[in-house]
Design a protein around this motif. Structure first.
Motif, PDB file in Angstrom:
ATOM      1  N   ASP A   1     -89.485  38.522  27.583  1.00 46.32           N
ATOM      2  CA  ASP A   1     -88.978  38.639  26.215  1.00 46.32           C
ATOM      3  C   ASP A   1     -88.948  37.254  25.586  1.00 46.32           C
ATOM      4  O   ASP A   1     -87.965  36.542  25.650  1.00 46.32           O
ATOM      5  N   ILE A   2     -90.071  36.867  24.965  1.00 45.90           N
ATOM      6  CA  ILE A   2     -90.179  35.508  24.436  1.00 45.90           C
ATOM      7  C   ILE A   2     -89.211  35.279  23.287  1.00 45.90           C
ATOM      8  O   ILE A   2     -88.689  34.185  23.109  1.00 45.90           O
ATOM      9  N   SER A   3     -88.913  36.324  22.493  1.00 44.03           N
ATOM     10  CA  SER A   3     -87.990  36.124  21.373  1.00 44.03           C
ATOM     11  C   SER A   3     -86.598  35.771  21.882  1.00 44.03           C
ATOM     12  O   SER A   3     -85.922  34.907  21.331  1.00 44.03           O
ATOM     13  N   GLN A   4     -86.175  36.421  22.967  1.00 43.04           N
ATOM     14  CA  GLN A   4     -84.863  36.106  23.519  1.00 43.04           C
ATOM     15  C   GLN A   4     -84.866  34.714  24.128  1.00 43.04           C
ATOM     16  O   GLN A   4     -83.895  33.964  24.009  1.00 43.04           O
ATOM     17  N   LEU A   5     -85.972  34.353  24.759  1.00 46.73           N
ATOM     18  CA  LEU A   5     -86.073  33.026  25.334  1.00 46.73           C
ATOM     19  C   LEU A   5     -86.037  31.959  24.248  1.00 46.73           C
ATOM     20  O   LEU A   5     -85.451  30.896  24.420  1.00 46.73           O
ATOM     21  N   LYS A   6     -86.664  32.235  23.112  1.00 46.12           N
ATOM     22  CA  LYS A   6     -86.616  31.272  22.006  1.00 46.12           C
ATOM     23  C   LYS A   6     -85.187  31.117  21.506  1.00 46.12           C
ATOM     24  O   LYS A   6     -84.742  30.018  21.182  1.00 46.12           O
ATOM     25  N   ASP A   7     -84.463  32.218  21.445  1.00 42.85           N
ATOM     26  CA  ASP A   7     -83.066  32.144  21.022  1.00 42.85           C
ATOM     27  C   ASP A   7     -82.263  31.271  21.976  1.00 42.85           C
ATOM     28  O   ASP A   7     -81.450  30.441  21.570  1.00 42.85           O
ATOM     29  N   LEU A   8     -82.515  31.449  23.277  1.00 41.20           N
ATOM     30  CA  LEU A   8     -81.793  30.659  24.274  1.00 41.20           C
ATOM     31  C   LEU A   8     -82.174  29.193  24.190  1.00 41.20           C
ATOM     32  O   LEU A   8     -81.343  28.300  24.363  1.00 41.20           O
ATOM     33  N   THR A   9     -83.469  28.938  23.924  1.00 43.85           N
ATOM     34  CA  THR A   9     -83.914  27.551  23.779  1.00 43.85           C
ATOM     35  C   THR A   9     -83.241  26.903  22.576  1.00 43.85           C
ATOM     36  O   THR A   9     -82.794  25.759  22.634  1.00 43.85           O
ATOM     37  N   LEU A  10     -83.149  27.648  21.488  1.00 40.01           N
ATOM     38  CA  LEU A  10     -82.470  27.120  20.304  1.00 40.01           C
ATOM     39  C   LEU A  10     -81.009  26.832  20.621  1.00 40.01           C
ATOM     40  O   LEU A  10     -80.460  25.804  20.223  1.00 40.01           O
ATOM     41  N   GLN A  11     -80.374  27.724  21.389  1.00 37.95           N
ATOM     42  CA  GLN A  11     -78.975  27.484  21.772  1.00 37.95           C
ATOM     43  C   GLN A  11     -78.844  26.196  22.578  1.00 37.95           C
ATOM     44  O   GLN A  11     -77.896  25.431  22.422  1.00 37.95           O
ATOM     45  N   ALA A  12     -79.834  25.967  23.457  1.00 31.46           N
ATOM     46  CA  ALA A  12     -79.782  24.764  24.285  1.00 31.46           C
ATOM     47  C   ALA A  12     -79.837  23.518  23.420  1.00 31.46           C
ATOM     48  O   ALA A  12     -79.126  22.548  23.666  1.00 31.46           O
ATOM     49  N   LYS A  13     -80.707  23.534  22.413  1.00 28.31           N
ATOM     50  CA  LYS A  13     -80.819  22.367  21.548  1.00 28.31           C
ATOM     51  C   LYS A  13     -79.599  22.241  20.644  1.00 28.31           C
ATOM     52  O   LYS A  13     -79.133  21.147  20.347  1.00 28.31           O
ATOM     53  N   MET A  14     -79.083  23.386  20.200  1.00 26.57           N
ATOM     54  CA  MET A  14     -77.909  23.347  19.341  1.00 26.57           C
ATOM     55  C   MET A  14     -76.658  22.947  20.113  1.00 26.57           C
ATOM     56  O   MET A  14     -75.659  22.572  19.517  1.00 26.57           O
ATOM     57  N   SER A  15     -76.711  23.022  21.438  1.00 17.71           N
ATOM     58  CA  SER A  15     -75.543  22.621  22.208  1.00 17.71           C
ATOM     59  C   SER A  15     -75.170  21.180  21.932  1.00 17.71           C
ATOM     60  O   SER A  15     -74.011  20.806  21.995  1.00 17.71           O
ATOM     61  N   LYS A  16     -76.179  20.347  21.619  1.00 17.60           N
ATOM     62  CA  LYS A  16     -75.886  18.962  21.263  1.00 17.60           C
ATOM     63  C   LYS A  16     -75.023  18.904  20.015  1.00 17.60           C
ATOM     64  O   LYS A  16     -74.124  18.083  19.902  1.00 17.60           O
ATOM     65  N   LYS A  17     -75.318  19.790  19.068  1.00 20.26           N
ATOM     66  CA  LYS A  17     -74.500  19.819  17.863  1.00 20.26           C
ATOM     67  C   LYS A  17     -73.080  20.276  18.189  1.00 20.26           C
ATOM     68  O   LYS A  17     -72.112  19.771  17.635  1.00 20.26           O
ATOM     69  N   ASP A  18     -72.950  21.244  19.123  1.00 22.22           N
ATOM     70  CA  ASP A  18     -71.616  21.693  19.523  1.00 22.22           C
ATOM     71  C   ASP A  18     -70.808  20.528  20.091  1.00 22.22           C
ATOM     72  O   ASP A  18     -69.631  20.361  19.794  1.00 22.22           O
ATOM     73  N   VAL A  19     -71.440  19.731  20.946  1.00 20.69           N
ATOM     74  CA  VAL A  19     -70.762  18.581  21.534  1.00 20.69           C
ATOM     75  C   VAL A  19     -70.390  17.582  20.447  1.00 20.69           C
ATOM     76  O   VAL A  19     -69.294  17.028  20.451  1.00 20.69           O
ATOM     77  N   LYS A  20     -71.302  17.386  19.515  1.00 24.70           N
ATOM     78  CA  LYS A  20     -71.072  16.397  18.456  1.00 24.70           C
ATOM     79  C   LYS A  20     -69.841  16.740  17.632  1.00 24.70           C
ATOM     80  O   LYS A  20     -69.113  15.844  17.186  1.00 24.70           O
ATOM     81  N   ASN A  21     -69.577  18.012  17.439  1.00 29.40           N
ATOM     82  CA  ASN A  21     -68.484  18.439  16.563  1.00 29.40           C
ATOM     83  C   ASN A  21     -67.306  19.033  17.322  1.00 29.40           C
ATOM     84  O   ASN A  21     -66.434  19.651  16.723  1.00 29.40           O
ATOM     85  N   TYR A  22     -67.274  18.833  18.633  1.00 33.22           N
ATOM     86  CA  TYR A  22     -66.196  19.403  19.442  1.00 33.22           C
ATOM     87  C   TYR A  22     -64.841  18.819  19.028  1.00 33.22           C
ATOM     88  O   TYR A  22     -63.853  19.539  18.926  1.00 33.22           O
ATOM     89  N   ILE A  23     -64.796  17.518  18.784  1.00 35.65           N
ATOM     90  CA  ILE A  23     -63.569  16.854  18.341  1.00 35.65           C
ATOM     91  C   ILE A  23     -63.447  17.025  16.835  1.00 35.65           C
ATOM     92  O   ILE A  23     -64.341  16.626  16.080  1.00 35.65           O
ATOM     93  N   LYS A  24     -62.339  17.585  16.384  1.00 37.93           N
ATOM     94  CA  LYS A  24     -62.213  17.948  14.964  1.00 37.93           C
ATOM     95  C   LYS A  24     -61.671  16.820  14.089  1.00 37.93           C
ATOM     96  O   LYS A  24     -62.133  16.598  12.976  1.00 37.93           O
ATOM     97  N   ASP A  25     -60.641  16.114  14.555  1.00 36.82           N
ATOM     98  CA  ASP A  25     -60.010  15.082  13.740  1.00 36.82           C
ATOM     99  C   ASP A  25     -59.323  14.081  14.664  1.00 36.82           C
ATOM    100  O   ASP A  25     -59.432  14.183  15.894  1.00 36.82           O
ATOM    101  N   LEU A  26     -58.621  13.120  14.096  1.00 40.48           N
ATOM    102  CA  LEU A  26     -57.991  12.068  14.891  1.00 40.48           C
ATOM    103  C   LEU A  26     -56.967  12.640  15.861  1.00 40.48           C
ATOM    104  O   LEU A  26     -56.911  12.232  17.028  1.00 40.48           O
TER     105      LEU A  26
END
Length: 426
Positions: free
Chosen positions: A56-81
């Protein structure tokens, strides 16, 4: 040429090299990896394997996108001071949570046996105490002196002492084999089980691992803190590094193997302090090319690799490589003796409650914990404006060992013996 694979403070110590990326939107991430043009053969195999997705290449693409977006999750994990300060408080608790299990492994080794293993574990314990101080320096550096009342301590000792078995603080949940329960840290005697636990605590991140609402390693957690420090400092007028420099621990206040104190007054110094913590724990990033020598007798290894050496009963050699995944690195150097039987048979996860029907044993457990709390109070006083007190903790560590040995020499039922409980007492 400067060697970028090792720490500034110790050119024999590996460090983790993970530059912070600057992705801002999901579309930028998707564009950077050209997900729409991926074919079946180009899907990262690690992601396919980890999710057992077939055909299922479409599902794999979704998972790949999640993997790359995980960097964004880490970047915004801390909300404020406030969130940043809270997570640094969790980092303090995280570093503390590793010390008792490592000390149980060390204390249960009988004198004269497992000499190399004991030395390796002892060096790790010293550095975990260093990590507590480095986190304290960062937290002090971003704490407005106007908010500190006279006599205020940086942390509450009672609140940060874990109750074992415990999850790792900081929302860290290392991967476990399929069907296994979620990972918890236990107080265990020196054993293969304990070494597996130690290695899991310090294990580097899987480069293909997805980050959702939890982290799979200590390094990922600190990466989120680095992003938070960088982002919040940039968007705060005048910056967030306005702490009282008198509450900083500096190199003259501490000595230990494999690292040094970093005084923190700006983001660059905070990043260096985090690099010291993660480098000592996980070591060098798994994506470093293999044409660099990673191992050898003169290198001070990260904690993960020290525990690997004990598990295999061999030192690393210069011919060993650290590539792709650090967890695949196996030591092949000089062998040394590891005896799993020359050990006090400590009852797992001992508690004072277990000793309530034995007043003498209960008192010994209480006396041990009194010394343990004294050690933590000493560290707390040092990072709360009395840095000269830090060195006194060395003497307390010796007393702690003797109190532990008194417990380990008291037999219980089923061939087990008592052990230190690492609990809070008044």
């Amino acid at each position: 040429m400067e060697n970028n694979f090792f720490q500034k403070s110790n050119q024999n110590r590996q460090k983790l090299i993970k530059p912070l990326t600057d992705f801002d939107t999901p579309q930028e991430i998707a564009n950077s990896f050209a997900l729409d043009s991926l074919t079946d053969s180009e899907i990262p195999q690690e992601i396919a394997n980890s999710f057992a997705v077939e055909g299922d290449i479409s599902q794999l693409k979704d998972l790949t996108l999640q993997a790359k977006m995980s960097k964004k999750d880490v970047k915004n994990y801390i909300k404020d001071l406030k969130d940043l300060q809270d997570n640094l408080g969790l980092a303090l608790q995280l570093e503390l949570s590793t010390i008792p299990p490592y000390l149980c492994g060390l204390y249960t080794i009988k004198d004269g046996s497992n000499v190399e293993a004991a030395a390796l574990i002892r060096s790790v314990v010293v550095e975990e105490m260093l990590h507590m101080v480095l986190v304290s320096n960062i937290l002090n550096a971003i704490t407005d002196p106007k908010t500190i009342k006279k006599g205020d301590k940086l942390f509450n000792v009672k609140d940060i002492i874990p109750k074992y078995p415990t999850f790792l603080p900081g929302n860290i949940h290392p991967d476990v084999p399929p069907g296994a329960p979620p990972f918890k840290v236990h107080l265990l005697k020196f054993s293969k089980e304990a070494l597996e636990e130690f290695s899991t605590i310090e294990r580097p991140s899987n480069p293909s691992a997805l980050i959702t609402d939890t982290f799979d390693s200590i390094g990922q957690f600190y990466e989120a803190i680095r992003y938070g420090l960088l982002r919040i400092n940039k968007k705060t007028p005048g910056g967030i590094f306005i702490g009282d420099p008198k509450r900083q621990i500096t190199p003259e206040h501490y000595y230990g193997s494999g690292g040094k104190i970093t005084k923190v007054t700006n983001y660059e110094e905070a990043e260096e302090a985090i690099g010291e913590i993660v480098g000592q724990g996980e070591g060098i990033d798994g994506t470093i090319a293999t044409d660099h020598v990673m191992f050898g007798e003169n290198i001070e290894y990260a904690h993960y690799f020290k525990f690997q050496e004990i598990s295999y009963g061999r030192m690393y050699s210069a011919n060993d490589t650290n590539f792709q995944m650090p967890v695949k690195s196996v030591p092949t150097g000089r062998p040394f003796t590891v005896s799993w039987s020359s050990v006090y048979n400590m009852k797992p996860n001992p508690k004072m409650e277990d000793y309530k029907n034995n007043p003498e044993l209960y008192k010994k457990a209480f006396d041990f914990n009194k010394v343990y709390v004294t050690l933590l109070n000493n560290i707390n006083d040092a990072v709360s404006g009395q840095p000269d007190l830090l060195i006194k903790g060395i003497a307390v560590m010796y007393d702690l060992k003797y109190k532990a040995l008194e417990l380990l020499n008291i037999p219980l039922e089923n061939g087990e013996c008592a052990g230190p409980t690492f609990e809070y007492v008044e």
